[in-house]
Design a protein around this motif. Structure first.
Motif, PDB file in Angstrom:
ATOM      1  N   SER A  47       8.365 -17.155  36.298  1.00 37.63           N
ATOM      2  CA  SER A  47       8.744 -17.711  35.329  1.00 37.63           C
ATOM      3  C   SER A  47       7.218 -18.365  34.929  1.00 37.63           C
ATOM      4  CB  SER A  47       9.678 -18.992  36.243  1.00 37.63           C
ATOM      5  OG  SER A  47       8.810 -19.736  36.676  1.00 37.63           O
ATOM      6  N   LYS A  48       5.913 -18.908  36.347  1.00 36.25           N
ATOM      7  CA  LYS A  48       4.723 -18.918  35.049  1.00 36.25           C
ATOM      8  C   LYS A  48       4.096 -18.058  34.647  1.00 36.25           C
ATOM      9  CE  LYS A  48       2.134 -17.685  39.816  1.00 36.25           C
ATOM     10  NZ  LYS A  48       1.822 -17.858  41.048  1.00 36.25           N
ATOM     11  N   TYR A  49       4.182 -16.814  34.206  1.00 36.97           N
ATOM     12  CA  TYR A  49       3.754 -16.214  33.947  1.00 36.97           C
ATOM     13  C   TYR A  49       4.178 -15.866  32.838  1.00 36.97           C
ATOM     14  CZ  TYR A  49       1.591 -14.592  38.052  1.00 36.97           C
ATOM     15  OH  TYR A  49       0.371 -15.570  39.192  1.00 36.97           O
ATOM     16  N   LYS A  50       5.399 -16.545  32.232  1.00 35.59           N
ATOM     17  CA  LYS A  50       5.812 -16.649  30.906  1.00 35.59           C
ATOM     18  C   LYS A  50       6.597 -14.836  30.606  1.00 35.59           C
ATOM     19  CE  LYS A  50       4.960 -20.783  31.112  1.00 35.59           C
ATOM     20  NZ  LYS A  50       6.298 -22.021  30.768  1.00 35.59           N
ATOM     21  N   SER A  51       6.707 -14.213  31.004  1.00 35.90           N
ATOM     22  CA  SER A  51       7.365 -13.039  30.612  1.00 35.90           C
ATOM     23  C   SER A  51       8.717 -13.210  31.033  1.00 35.90           C
ATOM     24  CB  SER A  51       7.231 -11.430  31.785  1.00 35.90           C
ATOM     25  OG  SER A  51       7.824 -10.586  30.658  1.00 35.90           O
ATOM     26  N   GLU A  52       9.273 -13.100  32.337  1.00 35.25           N
ATOM     27  CA  GLU A  52      10.627 -14.053  32.779  1.00 35.25           C
ATOM     28  C   GLU A  52      11.813 -12.287  32.524  1.00 35.25           C
ATOM     29  OE1 GLU A  52      11.533 -18.531  32.252  1.00 35.25           O
ATOM     30  OE2 GLU A  52      10.524 -17.944  30.166  1.00 35.25           O
ATOM     31  N   SER A  53      11.664 -11.805  33.299  1.00 25.60           N
ATOM     32  CA  SER A  53      12.209 -10.534  32.776  1.00 25.60           C
ATOM     33  C   SER A  53      13.408 -10.502  33.637  1.00 25.60           C
ATOM     34  CB  SER A  53      11.098  -9.479  33.687  1.00 25.60           C
ATOM     35  OG  SER A  53      10.122  -9.421  32.291  1.00 25.60           O
ATOM     36  N   THR A  54      14.725  -9.765  33.449  1.00 19.91           N
ATOM     37  CA  THR A  54      15.577  -9.696  34.166  1.00 19.91           C
ATOM     38  C   THR A  54      15.736  -8.504  34.750  1.00 19.91           C
ATOM     39  OG1 THR A  54      17.068  -9.736  32.718  1.00 19.91           O
ATOM     40  CG2 THR A  54      16.401 -11.929  33.378  1.00 19.91           C
ATOM     41  N   LYS A  55      15.366  -7.480  33.863  1.00 23.91           N
ATOM     42  CA  LYS A  55      15.416  -5.918  34.499  1.00 23.91           C
ATOM     43  C   LYS A  55      14.114  -5.754  34.533  1.00 23.91           C
ATOM     44  CE  LYS A  55      16.740  -2.780  31.825  1.00 23.91           C
ATOM     45  NZ  LYS A  55      18.729  -2.776  31.278  1.00 23.91           N
ATOM     46  N   LYS A  73       9.455 -11.027  27.907  1.00 23.56           N
ATOM     47  CA  LYS A  73       8.846 -10.762  26.897  1.00 23.56           C
ATOM     48  C   LYS A  73       7.268 -10.243  27.277  1.00 23.56           C
ATOM     49  CE  LYS A  73       5.474 -14.255  24.523  1.00 23.56           C
ATOM     50  NZ  LYS A  73       5.200 -16.213  24.303  1.00 23.56           N
ATOM     51  N   GLY A  74       6.777  -9.521  25.795  1.00 25.14           N
ATOM     52  CA  GLY A  74       5.923  -7.900  25.362  1.00 25.14           C
ATOM     53  C   GLY A  74       4.658  -8.742  26.207  1.00 25.14           C
ATOM     54  N   MET A  75       3.505  -8.219  25.627  1.00 29.02           N
ATOM     55  CA  MET A  75       1.852  -8.307  26.002  1.00 29.02           C
ATOM     56  C   MET A  75       2.210  -9.396  24.140  1.00 29.02           C
ATOM     57  SD  MET A  75       0.372  -8.722  28.436  1.00 29.02           S
ATOM     58  CE  MET A  75      -1.290  -8.972  28.222  1.00 29.02           C
ATOM     59  N   PRO A  76       1.258  -9.782  23.864  1.00 32.31           N
ATOM     60  CA  PRO A  76       1.406 -10.712  22.308  1.00 32.31           C
ATOM     61  C   PRO A  76       0.284  -9.727  21.051  1.00 32.31           C
ATOM     62  CG  PRO A  76      -0.436 -10.895  23.886  1.00 32.31           C
ATOM     63  CD  PRO A  76       0.423 -10.540  25.064  1.00 32.31           C
ATOM     64  N   ILE A  77       0.636  -9.053  20.603  1.00 32.26           N
ATOM     65  CA  ILE A  77       0.517  -8.818  19.656  1.00 32.26           C
ATOM     66  C   ILE A  77      -0.179  -9.481  18.084  1.00 32.26           C
ATOM     67  CG2 ILE A  77       1.600  -6.477  20.014  1.00 32.26           C
ATOM     68  CD1 ILE A  77       2.656  -9.137  16.900  1.00 32.26           C
ATOM     69  N   GLN A  78      -0.463 -11.123  18.874  1.00 32.62           N
ATOM     70  CA  GLN A  78      -1.068 -11.077  17.113  1.00 32.62           C
ATOM     71  C   GLN A  78      -2.505 -11.880  17.651  1.00 32.62           C
ATOM     72  OE1 GLN A  78       1.054 -12.895  19.748  1.00 32.62           O
ATOM     73  NE2 GLN A  78       2.609 -12.550  17.903  1.00 32.62           N
ATOM     74  N   SER A  79      -2.843 -12.054  16.796  1.00 35.30           N
ATOM     75  CA  SER A  79      -4.337 -11.540  16.613  1.00 35.30           C
ATOM     76  C   SER A  79      -5.324 -13.367  16.823  1.00 35.30           C
ATOM     77  CB  SER A  79      -5.520 -11.701  15.217  1.00 35.30           C
ATOM     78  OG  SER A  79      -4.841  -9.848  15.234  1.00 35.30           O
ATOM     79  N   GLU A  80      -6.182 -13.590  17.549  1.00 34.46           N
ATOM     80  CA  GLU A  80      -7.340 -14.669  17.132  1.00 34.46           C
ATOM     81  C   GLU A  80      -8.180 -14.223  16.639  1.00 34.46           C
ATOM     82  OE1 GLU A  80      -7.205 -15.836  20.987  1.00 34.46           O
ATOM     83  OE2 GLU A  80      -8.677 -13.743  21.807  1.00 34.46           O
ATOM     84  N   ASP A 108      -2.649 -20.086  29.503  1.00 36.76           N
ATOM     85  CA  ASP A 108      -1.650 -20.061  28.426  1.00 36.76           C
ATOM     86  C   ASP A 108      -1.688 -19.066  28.444  1.00 36.76           C
ATOM     87  OD1 ASP A 108       0.328 -20.944  26.082  1.00 36.76           O
ATOM     88  OD2 ASP A 108      -1.708 -21.060  24.923  1.00 36.76           O
ATOM     89  N   PHE A 109      -0.330 -18.760  28.964  1.00 41.13           N
ATOM     90  CA  PHE A 109      -0.032 -17.431  29.303  1.00 41.13           C
ATOM     91  C   PHE A 109       1.850 -17.075  28.377  1.00 41.13           C
ATOM     92  CE2 PHE A 109      -0.740 -17.889  33.848  1.00 41.13           C
ATOM     93  CZ  PHE A 109      -1.322 -16.926  34.078  1.00 41.13           C
ATOM     94  N   ASN A 110       1.814 -18.261  27.595  1.00 38.88           N
ATOM     95  CA  ASN A 110       2.372 -17.814  26.501  1.00 38.88           C
ATOM     96  C   ASN A 110       1.316 -17.397  25.718  1.00 38.88           C
ATOM     97  OD1 ASN A 110       5.012 -18.640  26.503  1.00 38.88           O
ATOM     98  ND2 ASN A 110       4.403 -20.397  26.383  1.00 38.88           N
ATOM     99  N   LYS A 111       0.556 -17.055  24.646  1.00 40.99           N
ATOM    100  CA  LYS A 111      -1.008 -17.624  24.298  1.00 40.99           C
ATOM    101  C   LYS A 111      -1.366 -15.935  24.746  1.00 40.99           C
ATOM    102  CE  LYS A 111      -4.914 -18.145  22.065  1.00 40.99           C
ATOM    103  NZ  LYS A 111      -6.414 -18.905  20.912  1.00 40.99           N
ATOM    104  N   TYR A 112      -1.676 -15.684  25.760  1.00 41.53           N
ATOM    105  CA  TYR A 112      -2.439 -14.368  26.251  1.00 41.53           C
ATOM    106  C   TYR A 112      -1.535 -13.364  27.014  1.00 41.53           C
ATOM    107  CZ  TYR A 112      -6.429 -17.317  24.995  1.00 41.53           C
ATOM    108  OH  TYR A 112      -7.588 -17.675  23.770  1.00 41.53           O
TER     109      TYR A 112
END
Length: 202
Positions: A47-55, A73-80, A108-112
């Motif tokens: 959970s600490k890495y924020k992907s939280e896959s179940t499969k 949750k996949g890798m981010p596609i947003q820009s900075e 910030d694993f949610n961001k990166y």
């Protein structure tokens, strides 16, 4: 033996990983490639890495390498913006060695993204790593190779149902790049049997 300034070589960027992979990869099991795969799998479930896959679905394409599909949750596609330049966040996640020296609870694993802690390592030791990240109705694709970017982040016309990570190791860097189903099963079961039960091999 005595050393002077001329004997010291300072390695920069991802070159330091490619030249000295043993400093960054667990080599205790004698299979560097397997160690990398296991670290990726951990980022998908913990959970600490924020992907939280179940499969997670792992397969071995006929053309080589390892394909990992997952429903988290996949890798981010947003820009900075860095130094006034806008770029996709995933470039930082997969190219920056800074994450290697930051405590995980300060990232910030949610961001990166779930891979950012080991992204530079994976990039450095792979001949190819292609990431497919789903966002709403679009699938984004980006590829890295030997410490650099080989295909920029872009929307792909191909339809995907799950996020994906495809890896093909650089055999000049990775000792024993052969990955087997049995090897992954044994390594994961030794780490966490609950995670092992959530992985499908196809």
């Amino acid at each position: 033996m005595q050393y002077n300034h001329d004997d010291i070589k300072i390695l920069k960027g991802l070159e330091v990983i490619r030249k000295r992979p043993g400093f960054y990869i667990d080599t205790s099991n004698g299979n560097d490639g397997l160690s990398v795969i296991i670290e990726i799998i951990k980022t998908l479930f913990l959970s600490k890495y924020k992907s939280e896959s179940t499969k997670v679905i792992i397969s071995f394409p006929k053309y080589g390498g390892v394909l990992i599909k997952y429903n988290g949750k996949g890798m981010p596609i947003q820009s900075e913006t860095t130094d006034g330049i806008s770029h996709p966040i995933i470039y930082t996640s997969m190219l920056s060695t800074n994450f290697l020296f930051i405590e995980e609870n300060k990232i910030d694993f949610n961001k990166y993204g779930h891979l950012c802690k080991i992204g530079a390592i994976i990039n450095a030791v792979c001949e190819e790593i292609t990431i497919i990240s789903l966002d709403k109705d679009n699938a984004y694709s980006v590829s890295f190779s030997r410490g650099g970017i080989c295909n920029l982040l872009e929307i792909t016309d191909t339809k995907y149902e799950l996020n994906q990570i495809y890896l093909n190791f650089d055999e000049t860097i990775i000792n024993n790049p052969l990955i087997t189903i049995e090897g992954i099963k044994q390594a994961i079961e030794a780490y966490d049997t609950d995670i092992s039960n959530k992985i499908i091999f196809s």
